[in-house]
Each structure stands twice: as structure tokens, then as C-alpha cells.
Scaffold this active site. Structure first.
Site, PDB file in Angstrom:
ATOM      1  N   LYS A   1      -3.940  -4.599  -4.513  1.00  7.80           N
ATOM      2  CA  LYS A   1      -3.348  -4.756  -3.177  1.00  7.80           C
ATOM      3  C   LYS A   1      -3.962  -5.966  -2.476  1.00  7.80           C
ATOM      4  O   LYS A   1      -3.264  -6.747  -1.824  1.00  7.80           O
ATOM      5  CB  LYS A   1      -3.558  -3.465  -2.369  1.00  7.80           C
TER       6      LYS A   1
ATOM      7  N   GLN B   1      -6.456   4.752   0.655  1.00  8.25           N
ATOM      8  CA  GLN B   1      -6.233   4.983  -0.777  1.00  8.25           C
ATOM      9  C   GLN B   1      -6.508   6.450  -1.126  1.00  8.25           C
ATOM     10  O   GLN B   1      -7.564   6.983  -0.809  1.00  8.25           O
ATOM     11  CB  GLN B   1      -7.154   4.052  -1.588  1.00  8.25           C
TER      12      GLN B   1
ATOM     13  N   ASP C   1       2.383   3.167   3.730  1.00 10.04           N
ATOM     14  CA  ASP C   1       2.577   4.017   2.553  1.00 10.04           C
ATOM     15  C   ASP C   1       3.774   4.962   2.744  1.00 10.04           C
ATOM     16  O   ASP C   1       4.267   5.552   1.781  1.00 10.04           O
ATOM     17  CB  ASP C   1       1.320   4.864   2.302  1.00 10.04           C
TER      18      ASP C   1
END
Ligand SMILES: NC(=O)c1ccc[n+]([C@@H]2O[C@H](COP(=O)([O-])OP(=O)(O)OC[C@H]3O[C@@H](n4cnc5c(N)ncnc54)[C@H](OP(=O)(O)O)[C@@H]3O)[C@@H](O)[C@H]2O)c1
Length: 294
Positions: free
Chosen positions: A52, A96, A119
Site C-alpha cells: 500500500k 490493517q 476499506d
């Protein structure tokens, strides 16, 4: 059989997002910015976070990386999220997953400002997806949709069978495929589904999001099916330098002669996830500046 290359589609997508990022910078004097929080030292998570970071660098996007120790408390993590929520230079926040034991994932996801939830896991965004409103959509299933669009794969009136019902893949995948305008007829299977093959064999489009190496074999698919493999699994392999190989949930070699099109692993859906994350960060930046102008 046509190979549905996530590499090709993600590169095209990233180029487009890069151009839009440049235009955004010309207009607002800064690039979109993504904040990524990693708690603990899970090796797979570390490698995802690294990818990322690399994608942000490639696009010239801003990035703020927070690597917190395993013993971080929920209060400390929530305080950091709160700071990032109010930081006007941050457009997207990603925590994460999975989180170390003792940290409540649901609480953490719900703490993220839905307008920065790149997300797409916040209940506000999953709700918007189900009701057909504009919001952030989970990156992996929206990456699958981008592949289907890129290769002009007809979805309307087709039977799409999804194996897996997780919140991050299976459920949002179903919502996207049943959306007005996409118009697939959707069946979702889970680990309790009896005679799985009797469903998968009827799929015009089969999406495997199971988490079991090479589980879907040729005898489970219909002739000419479009097969999308979401799985990313590590299988021990002493012949490889790193001691393992990566494979999907579909037995690619077995299905190759029966499917009409298929995504490889690696080089398939996994690459799309990052491209969609960058697109979501750009979207977050546009929302952020529109709030400033109100
Ligand atoms: N490409 C990417 O960027 C990306 C992103 C996310 C995940 N993934 C990969 O995609 C796979 C799935 O991820 P996930 O997060 O959705 O996994 P997950 O949360 O473990 O969900 C797996 C789903 O598969 C179902 N399942 C398990 N065994 C089954 C069986 N024998 N028959 C039918 N259904 C079965 C489970 O059913 P129950 O609900 O009944 O347990 C569950 O709904 C993994 O390999 C993961 O690494 C890839």
C-alpha cells in the site's frame, strides 16, 4: 481460455487514478493522502502494508504510516484514529486487519470516519452499498467488478455463484453483482452448503472466496464458466527459495481447459485490491475538500 489479468487491469486503473491525482494537486495544492495503521508484526500484514505504501509512492500520493507495537491498547488505537479523523490533510484511514487479540475489530472499524473509510468496512458504507447509495465499497469485490467491466463480461441475467460470505469479500461481492444495472442472479454458498458442486456447476460466473488452496476443481464448474479466484493461500513448497508458493482457491491447471475465462493467482484479483484502495483514497480526498468548501 482468456486470462483475466489483474496486472493489466490494475495498471490501467492506477494510471487513471494517477492522472486524477495530478489534477487534484493542481486544483487543491496537495495530493490525496492515505494513513495506514499496522498493529503488531504479522508478516502477511506487514507485506500488505508495504504494498500500500509503494502504491502511494508510485502515484505521488501522500502517506502516513503508523506501526504500533503488539501491546497497543484499544484506547491508544482509538485515540490515533480520532486524531486522523480530524486531520484535514488525511483523506483515507486504513487499519490493517487482523488486529492482535484484545483489540475489538468492530469497535475500531466503527471509530473511523465513514467519509475516510477507504476499506469500505464501516457499517455506514456497507449499508449504503446494500441500499444502492454512493459510499466506499470494499476494495477486493470492487476490484472484481473492475475486471468484469474491463473484459466486457456480461453480468445481466447471468447466474453468479459466490463461494464465501465474509464481510470483506463474499457479502459485498453479492451486493455489487445484484445491483441494478449489473443485474446478475446471485447465489451465495458457505461452509454448511450441502453439495457445493451442485451450485457451482450452475454458475455462469463463479467467484471463489473460500481461503482453501485449489478447492474448486474442473468437475465443480460448468463448461465455459467465467472463474474469478479471490483466494490467496500460501502452500509449503521446499523447491521455492522462500519455502512456499502462493495459490488461489481454484485449481487453475485443472479448470483451465473448461473455463472460458479465469483470473490467475498471483497476478489476478490481489493486484486489483490495491488499485481500488488508491481509487478510494482519491474519492476520500474529493469528499474532504468538498467539506472544506461548505
Ligand atoms: N485478493 C485479495 O486482495 C484478497 C482480499 C481478501 C481476501 N482474500 C483471500 O480470499 C479468501 C477468502 O477471504 P475471506 O477474508 O473472505 O475469508 P474468510 O473470512 O475466512 O471467509 C471464508 C468464507 O468461505 C466459506 N467457506 C469455507 N470453507 C468452505 C467450503 N468448504 N464450502 C463453502 N464455503 C466455504 C466460509 O463459510 P462460513 O461463513 O460458513 O465459515 C466463509 O464464508 C482467502 O484466501 C483470502 O486470503 C484475498
Amino acid at each position: 481460455m482468456q486470462i483475466l489479468s489483474g496486472k493489466e487491469v490494475s495498471q490501467a486503473q492506477l494510471e487513471q487514478v494517477k492522472e486524477e491525482g495530478i489534477k487534484f494537486n493542481e486544483q487543491f495544492g496537495r495530493f490525496p493522502c492515505l494513513a495506514v495503521i499496522l498493529v503488531g508484526d504479522n508478516p502477511a500484514s506487514q507485506s500488505y502494508v508495504k504494498s500500500k505504501h509503494k502504491a502511494c509512492v508510485r502515484l505521488g500520493f501522500g502517506h502516513k504510516d503508523y506501526h504500533l507495537p503488539d501491546e497497543t491498547t484499544e484506547t491508544e488505537l482509538l485515540r490515533l484514529i480520532d486524531q486522523l479523523n480530524t486531520d484535514t490533510t488525511v483523506d483515507g484511514i486504513l487499519v490493517q486487519l487482523p488486529l492482535p487479540k484484545g483489540l475489538d475489530e468492530e469497535k475500531v472499524i466503527e471509530a473511523i470516519d465513514p467519509n475516510k473509510d477507504v476499506d469500505g468496512f464501516h457499517p455506514m458504507n456497507t449499508g449504503k452499498l446494500l441500499t444502492g447509495l454512493d459510499g466506499f465499497v470494499s476494495c477486493t469485490p470492487s476490484g472484481v467488478m473492475a475486471i468484469l467491466r474491463y473484459y466486457h463480461i456480461e453480468t445481466s441475467g447471468k447466474h453468479a455463484v459466490i463461494v464465501g460470505r465474509s464481510n470483506i469479500v463474499g457479502k459485498p461481492m453479492a451486493a455489487l453483482l445484484m445491483k441494478k444495472g449489473v443485474d446478475a442472479t446471485v447465489t451465495i454458498c458457505n461452509s454448511r452448503t450441502k453439495d457445493l458442486a451442485s451450485y457451482t456447476k450452475t454458475a455462469d460466473i463463479l467467484i471463489a472466496a473460500i481461503g482453501k488452496s485449489e478447492y474448486i476443481t474442473a468437475s465443480m464448474i460448468k463448461d465455459g464458466a467465467v472463474v474469478i479466484d479471490v483466494g490467496i493461500n500460501r502452500v509449503e513448497d521446499a523447491s521455492r527459495k522462500r519455502g512456499y508458493r502462493v495459490c488461489g482457491d481454484v485449481d487453475y491447471a485443472d479448470c483451465e481447459s473448461k473455463a472460458s475465462a479465469m483470473t490467475p493467482v498471483p497476478g489476478g484479483v490481489g493486484l486489483m485490491t490495491i488499485a481500488m484502495l488508491m481509487e478510494n483514497t482519491l474519492k476520500g480526498a474529493k469528499i474532504n475538500v468538498s467539506k472544506d468548501n461548505q
